[in-house]
Design an enzyme around this catalytic site. Structure first.
Site, mmCIF file in Angstrom:
data_model
loop_
_atom_site.group_PDB
_atom_site.id
_atom_site.type_symbol
_atom_site.label_atom_id
_atom_site.label_comp_id
_atom_site.label_asym_id
_atom_site.label_seq_id
_atom_site.Cartn_x
_atom_site.Cartn_y
_atom_site.Cartn_z
ATOM 1 N N HIS A 147 -18.134 21.896 -11.854
ATOM 2 C CA HIS A 147 -18.353 20.512 -12.435
ATOM 3 C C HIS A 147 -19.861 20.418 -12.899
ATOM 4 O O HIS A 147 -20.631 21.168 -12.692
ATOM 5 C CB HIS A 147 -17.971 19.477 -11.504
ATOM 6 C CG HIS A 147 -16.616 19.429 -11.057
ATOM 7 N ND1 HIS A 147 -15.849 19.990 -10.190
ATOM 8 C CD2 HIS A 147 -15.780 18.549 -11.539
ATOM 9 C CE1 HIS A 147 -14.727 19.770 -10.136
ATOM 10 N NE2 HIS A 147 -14.653 18.887 -11.067
ATOM 11 N N LYS A 151 -22.352 15.418 -10.721
ATOM 12 C CA LYS A 151 -21.265 15.057 -9.893
ATOM 13 C C LYS A 151 -21.938 15.155 -8.379
ATOM 14 O O LYS A 151 -22.620 15.915 -7.944
ATOM 15 C CB LYS A 151 -20.219 16.297 -9.798
ATOM 16 C CG LYS A 151 -19.028 15.891 -8.963
ATOM 17 C CD LYS A 151 -17.762 16.598 -9.100
ATOM 18 C CE LYS A 151 -16.703 16.514 -8.458
ATOM 19 N NZ LYS A 151 -16.236 15.102 -8.558
#
Length: 254
Positions: A147, A151
């Protein structure tokens, strides 16, 4: 069906508003909950929604609430929904035990679905992961998720849901089979998750099934975050006219 968007100022919330602008498959944006001023211009929408910071008024104005907010916000939302039950689609992760208990109480009054990932592709990946875990009994299972660098949670909620799917298929102890920091030899009844963070990656999840002499990898890559908004709207359509219950994402595929 009248839709209320909770968490409209967030990434997915803004995408939901965009999808609902012209009326997604007959869905109508009827209410938007905002704590402060909303930046969205609703003049181009087919119907002007109620934009309010009054949670009770927000809930009363819709038939289904779609939530992509923060854990504390979900707790407040559930309190309002317990007083005025409506369909709930929630994609908020990191919920506390007390909040999940409130969600179970709401499920006695209205249909709801809470999932870490609303994309249709991830829904299918979960089903494929279950089947592969069940059939490839001798394979070692490892999960890799990637990600963007902003995040906050690691492993991702989606990676954890994939882990739960594989562990259930194998009959593993879900509390003890998970490995996120491996040292030394791999234990047989374990499933590892590796979390990578960098750049602006929307999300990539790969499940590897490693056998002697060969391996299979099942992978899903999100190239546009709009898939999460569209997936949530599809869930809302699916929940319409359903009986009061807490549904699982894989039930959409029968």
């Amino acid at each position: 069906m009248k839709i209320g968007v909770y968490g409209a100022s967030g990434r997915i919330g803004k995408l939901l508003l965009e999808e609902l602008k012209g009326g997604y498959k007959g869905l109508e944006l009827s209410s938007v909950f905002v704590r402060q001023k909303c930046e969205t211009d609703f003049s181009s929408f087919s119907h002007a929604p109620l934009v309010t910071n009054d949670l009770k008024a927000f809930v009363r104005a819709c038939e289904c609430v779609i939530d992509f907010s923060l854990p504390k916000g979900v707790d407040h939302l559930l309190e309002a929904l317990l007083e005025c039950p409506k369909i709930l689609v929630s994609g908020t992760t990191g919920l506390e035990k007390e909040t999940l208990e409130k969600m179970q109480k709401l499920a006695l009054k209205a249909p709801l679905l809470h999932a870490h990932n609303m994309s249709i592709g991830i829904m299918m990946l979960n089903q494929l992961a279950f089947l592969a875990s069940l059939k490839l009994k001798d394979a070692d299972i490892e999960i890799i998720e990637t990600h963007h660098n902003l995040k906050k949670d690691a492993p991702s909620g989606t990676a954890l849901s994939l882990y739960e799917t594989c562990a259930k298929a194998r009959g593993y102890d879900e509390k003890n089979a998970l490995t996120t920091h491996r040292e030394g030899l791999r234990s047989k009844e374990s499933i590892g998750i590796a979390a990578l963070r960098g750049g602006d990656v929307a999300g990539k999840h790969t499940i590897g099934f490693y056998l002697e002499g060969e391996y299979i990898e099942l992978s899903h890559t999100a190239t546009n975050r709009s898939i999460f908004a569209k997936g949530a709207l599809e869930v809302a359509l699916w929940l319409k006219d359903k009986a009061a219950k807490k549904y699982e994402i894989n039930e959409m595929f029968g």
